[in-house]
Design an enzyme around this catalytic site. Structure first.
Site, PDB file in Angstrom:
ATOM      1  CG  ASN A   8      -0.410  -0.149   2.535  1.00  0.00           C
ATOM      2  OD1 ASN A   8       0.501  -0.941   2.759  1.00  0.00           O
ATOM      3  ND2 ASN A   8      -0.941   0.601   3.487  1.00  0.00           N
ATOM      4  CD  GLU A  66      -1.365   4.868   4.847  1.00  0.00           C
ATOM      5  OE1 GLU A  66      -2.034   3.965   5.348  1.00  0.00           O
ATOM      6  OE2 GLU A  66      -0.789   5.733   5.532  1.00  0.00           O
ATOM      7  CB  CYS A  77      -5.204  -1.335  -1.983  1.00  0.00           C
ATOM      8  SG  CYS A  77      -6.556  -0.468  -1.176  1.00  0.00           S
ATOM      9  CD  GLU A 136      -5.064  -6.012  -1.414  1.00  0.00           C
ATOM     10  OE1 GLU A 136      -5.665  -6.538  -0.465  1.00  0.00           O
ATOM     11  OE2 GLU A 136      -4.692  -4.814  -1.405  1.00  0.00           O
ATOM     12  CB  CYS A 147     -10.665  -2.978   0.459  1.00  0.00           C
ATOM     13  SG  CYS A 147      -9.978  -2.255  -1.055  1.00  0.00           S
ATOM     14  CB  CYS A 187      -8.506  -4.778  -3.689  1.00  0.00           C
ATOM     15  SG  CYS A 187      -7.329  -3.446  -3.360  1.00  0.00           S
TER      16      CYS A 187
END
Length: 160
Positions: free
Chosen positions: A62, A64, A73, A75, A112, A115
């Site tokens: 990830n 940010e 993210c 993934e 999530c 993703c």
């Protein structure tokens, strides 16, 4: 009216040591990627490793941003890179590990919703399932045979 029953089945392992050797290696690469995550705001790091049909392993973590919606993210970092670098090469497996900096999270952390939708696009396009392995920072590992186990009512191009 008709009721539709939707359910899913996952395999849950007590830890990485119970996985097949290839899956252990893939999860270890996801753990290594989690260690390189850029998560200064949430302190919640995620690592991902993809095994491609050609044998290549792609990792992501990830990333940010102070403007929260601008991050990405792990993934999606990994799967978008795989699609860019190896177009048309199927994704066979995807391993995910996630947790806070203190590594206290021991229950499996699935992808999530955003993703899941992105992975579904790749699974649908390649016409073969993508196996998912996911865990927290340590502990149990969940395994699904397809993204459809986690997102059975996927939105795809058939709706457009």
């Amino acid at each position: 009216m008709k009721k539709v029953d939707i359910h899913t089945t996952l395999d849950v392992y007590e830890g990485i040591h119970e996985l097949a050797e290839q899956d252990q290696s893939l999860m270890q690469q996801a753990i290594d990627a989690r260690g390189r995550a850029y998560a200064p705001y949430s302190s919640f790091s995620v690592g991902c490793a993809l095994l491609l049909e050609n044998g290549e392993v792609i990792t992501g973590n990830n990333q940010e941003n102070a403007a929260y919606p601008s991050g990405l993210c792990a993934e999606r970092v990994a799967i978008f890179y795989a699609g860019s670098r190896f177009p048309g090469v199927a994704v066979k497996k995807l391993a995910i590990t996630a947790g806070p900096k203190d590594n206290s999270l021991t229950k499996p952390v699935p992808p999530c919703g955003a993703c899941r939708q992105s992975i579904a696009e790749y699974e649908n396009n390649q016409g073969t399932p993508i196996q998912l392995l996911f865990m927290g920072a340590a502990g149990k590992v969940a395994k699904s045979s397809s993204l459809k186990d986690l997102l059975p009512l996927v939105f795809d191009r058939d709706y457009l």
